[in-house]
Design a protein around this motif. Sequence first.
Motif, short mmCIF file in Angstrom:
data_model
loop_
_atom_site.label_atom_id
_atom_site.label_comp_id
_atom_site.label_asym_id
_atom_site.label_seq_id
_atom_site.Cartn_x
_atom_site.Cartn_y
_atom_site.Cartn_z
N ALA A 47 7.94 -2.03 -8.78
CA ALA A 47 8.24 -1.51 -7.45
C ALA A 47 7.66 -2.41 -6.37
CB ALA A 47 7.69 -0.09 -7.31
N VAL A 48 6.44 -2.90 -6.58
CA VAL A 48 5.84 -3.81 -5.61
C VAL A 48 6.63 -5.12 -5.55
CG1 VAL A 48 3.77 -5.16 -5.06
CG2 VAL A 48 3.54 -2.77 -5.77
N ALA A 49 7.08 -5.60 -6.70
CA ALA A 49 7.92 -6.81 -6.71
C ALA A 49 9.19 -6.58 -5.90
CB ALA A 49 8.26 -7.20 -8.15
N LEU A 50 9.82 -5.43 -6.11
CA LEU A 50 11.03 -5.09 -5.35
C LEU A 50 10.73 -5.09 -3.85
CD1 LEU A 50 13.53 -2.25 -6.25
CD2 LEU A 50 12.82 -2.62 -3.90
N SER A 51 9.62 -4.46 -3.47
CA SER A 51 9.24 -4.38 -2.06
C SER A 51 9.02 -5.76 -1.46
CB SER A 51 7.97 -3.54 -1.93
OG SER A 51 7.57 -3.44 -0.57
N ASP A 52 8.26 -6.61 -2.16
CA ASP A 52 7.98 -7.96 -1.67
C ASP A 52 9.27 -8.77 -1.50
OD1 ASP A 52 5.19 -7.65 -1.66
OD2 ASP A 52 5.02 -8.26 -3.75
N LEU A 53 10.16 -8.66 -2.47
CA LEU A 53 11.39 -9.46 -2.43
C LEU A 53 12.34 -8.98 -1.33
CD1 LEU A 53 11.89 -9.83 -6.28
CD2 LEU A 53 11.31 -11.68 -4.68
N VAL A 54 12.43 -7.67 -1.13
CA VAL A 54 13.25 -7.17 -0.03
C VAL A 54 12.66 -7.65 1.30
CG1 VAL A 54 13.94 -5.09 1.24
CG2 VAL A 54 14.17 -5.17 -1.25
N ILE A 90 10.02 2.72 -2.68
CA ILE A 90 9.77 4.15 -2.81
C ILE A 90 11.04 4.88 -3.25
CG2 ILE A 90 9.23 6.25 -1.48
CD1 ILE A 90 7.29 4.42 0.18
N CYS A 91 12.16 4.49 -2.66
CA CYS A 91 13.45 5.09 -3.05
C CYS A 91 13.74 4.81 -4.52
CB CYS A 91 14.56 4.50 -2.16
SG CYS A 91 16.20 5.24 -2.42
N TRP A 92 13.48 3.59 -4.97
CA TRP A 92 13.70 3.22 -6.37
C TRP A 92 12.81 4.04 -7.29
CZ3 TRP A 92 10.47 0.32 -9.87
CH2 TRP A 92 11.11 -0.06 -11.05
N MET A 93 11.54 4.19 -6.94
CA MET A 93 10.63 4.99 -7.77
C MET A 93 11.05 6.46 -7.82
SD MET A 93 6.75 3.53 -7.15
CE MET A 93 6.71 3.90 -5.40
N ARG A 94 11.69 6.92 -6.76
CA ARG A 94 12.17 8.30 -6.72
C ARG A 94 13.49 8.48 -7.46
NH1 ARG A 94 11.98 10.29 -0.56
NH2 ARG A 94 12.96 12.11 -1.55
N VAL A 120 3.83 7.55 -11.36
CA VAL A 120 4.48 6.36 -11.91
C VAL A 120 3.47 5.54 -12.71
CG1 VAL A 120 5.45 4.13 -11.20
CG2 VAL A 120 6.28 6.25 -10.16
N ASP A 121 3.88 5.02 -13.87
CA ASP A 121 2.95 4.21 -14.66
C ASP A 121 2.78 2.82 -14.04
OD1 ASP A 121 5.04 2.48 -15.55
OD2 ASP A 121 5.44 3.75 -17.28
N HIS A 122 1.80 2.08 -14.56
CA HIS A 122 1.42 0.81 -13.92
C HIS A 122 2.54 -0.22 -13.98
CE1 HIS A 122 -1.46 -1.96 -12.18
NE2 HIS A 122 -1.11 -2.86 -13.08
N GLU A 123 3.26 -0.26 -15.08
CA GLU A 123 4.35 -1.23 -15.19
C GLU A 123 5.43 -0.97 -14.14
OE1 GLU A 123 6.75 -4.40 -16.61
OE2 GLU A 123 4.63 -3.92 -16.90
N LEU A 180 0.80 -1.23 0.00
CA LEU A 180 0.00 0.00 0.00
C LEU A 180 0.83 1.28 0.00
CD1 LEU A 180 -3.08 0.13 -0.22
CD2 LEU A 180 -2.31 -2.09 0.60
N PRO A 181 1.91 1.40 0.80
CA PRO A 181 2.72 2.64 0.72
C PRO A 181 3.33 2.84 -0.67
CG PRO A 181 3.21 1.43 2.73
CD PRO A 181 2.40 0.52 1.88
N VAL A 182 3.70 1.74 -1.32
CA VAL A 182 4.27 1.83 -2.66
C VAL A 182 3.21 2.35 -3.64
CG1 VAL A 182 5.40 0.52 -4.50
CG2 VAL A 182 5.85 -0.06 -2.10
N MET A 183 1.99 1.85 -3.51
CA MET A 183 0.90 2.31 -4.37
C MET A 183 0.64 3.80 -4.17
SD MET A 183 -1.76 -0.86 -3.96
CE MET A 183 -3.04 -0.01 -4.89
N GLU A 184 0.64 4.24 -2.92
CA GLU A 184 0.37 5.65 -2.63
C GLU A 184 1.45 6.55 -3.23
OE1 GLU A 184 -1.52 8.95 -1.62
OE2 GLU A 184 -2.36 6.94 -1.28
N TYR A 185 2.73 6.16 -3.10
CA TYR A 185 3.81 6.97 -3.66
C TYR A 185 3.84 6.89 -5.18
CZ TYR A 185 6.13 9.04 0.33
OH TYR A 185 6.42 9.84 1.40
N ALA A 186 3.43 5.76 -5.74
CA ALA A 186 3.37 5.66 -7.20
C ALA A 186 2.39 6.68 -7.75
CB ALA A 186 2.97 4.25 -7.62
N GLU A 187 1.25 6.82 -7.08
CA GLU A 187 0.26 7.81 -7.50
C GLU A 187 0.80 9.22 -7.32
OE1 GLU A 187 -4.31 9.17 -6.33
OE2 GLU A 187 -3.59 7.16 -5.80
N GLN A 188 1.46 9.46 -6.20
CA GLN A 188 2.02 10.77 -5.91
C GLN A 188 3.08 11.16 -6.95
OE1 GLN A 188 1.41 13.05 -3.62
NE2 GLN A 188 3.21 14.36 -3.74
#
Length: 440
Positions: free
Chosen positions: A303-310, A338-342, A295-298, A284-292
């Motif tokens: 980013a969610v994959a990165l989060s889950d794997l970490v 979030i850092c990666w998306m930024r 970030v496109d859906h891909e 959920l935090p990744v989704m919120e920052y993606a919208e902020q």
Amino acid sequence: MPHTPAAPFCAEVRDRALCEVLNEELVCALGCTEPISVAYAAALASKTLGAEPDRLEVGCSGNIVKNVKSVTVPNSDGMHGIEAAATLGAVGGDANSALEVLESVTPEHIARTRELLSDPAYCDVSLVEDVPNLYIKVRAHAAEHVAEVVIAEHHTNVVYRALDDTTLDGSRDQDPALMEHENNPAYEQLKIDAIIGFAESGDIDAAREVLERQISYNDTISREGLNNAWGAEVGRTLMETREHDAACRARARAAAGSDARMSGCALPVVIVCGSGNQGITACLPVMEYAEQLGVDHERLLRAVALSDLVAAHVKGYIGALSAFCGVVCAACGAGAAICWMRGGTPEQIGATIVNTLGNVGGIVCDGAKPSCAAKISAAVDAAIMGCDMAMAGRGFRAGEGLVQRTVEETIASIGYVGRVGMKPTDEEILNIMIGKTTLR
């Protein structure tokens, strides 16, 4: 001894392995996974018995006792505890549905469960010691027959199943108390550099379906937690006070999902590290920052994959259940994503993880309950601050507490404390919760 050269890097091997990890981790669960695991074991025992049990015996490890005590069993009309989870699973559970075992429960099943539980002798619950942290044994009796099911190490990992004297699965000789859990070899690819490379340019197609499901399901339960009064309403409190702040919205979105599921919401979630709260926190935090960030859906999926794997990487050092609050691991994942998306570099992503662990690596788990939502909020807050620090070139340095020279060494350091150092803490928490320790 001659030096053995490292195996050459192969992106295809990495991508296949990390997609396999995601597919193994990201499964659906209805409600908190510990009571659901108890219900699953009881449903399987009842199915093996071929009849509604006349009596149940349930033996659980301390961590199962701790995590079932205060949480609402989903689809139970507000019932709590191991007795309720086991009885409802035995009466109305669908053993073929694994962690969604209680989805098929009807009002008649709930009424029958309350009727059976009116007899205190119907379901006998005991604490089992010297077993894995995640351990459940259910013995279901009917007439002259008894079915036994044992789950260990993972929430759906049936290590033994028998009817009367006939073993159907597993073996009594392989005592789960002595078993060493062997990870899927794919987990050996879990290193921060490999995870970042996978997110950047890897082939995620084999995990795309489970990632899409995680985003959809966990978004739905988060919105339910924000729209209605569940639990302590941590998410709603945050959103009502600071909704214009992206960091606060990220905390609120994750906390709201936990508000709902800890208090019996029947909506499914997609878990990671065996936990719905961690699946929510990683997503959920990744989704919120993606919208902020627009970030496109891909890129969101990656980013969610990165989060889950970490999250899976950090949690892997700690084990299934412990006194170390697992949402810290998931928050590390969210902060890294979030850092990666930024636009953060690998060094900054690693520093985000280190900064998060150096801050909230000591949050204790005292069972599943409404306050888990507040711990999620605190962990996500630490991860976002850790990201902000890393992006500004600031962070905690080697030698400061448990922080080591590299991100991998720091993860191992914190993991050792969570797995080994906090074991006595885990025991004392349980003793207080079950009234074994007298406080003064």
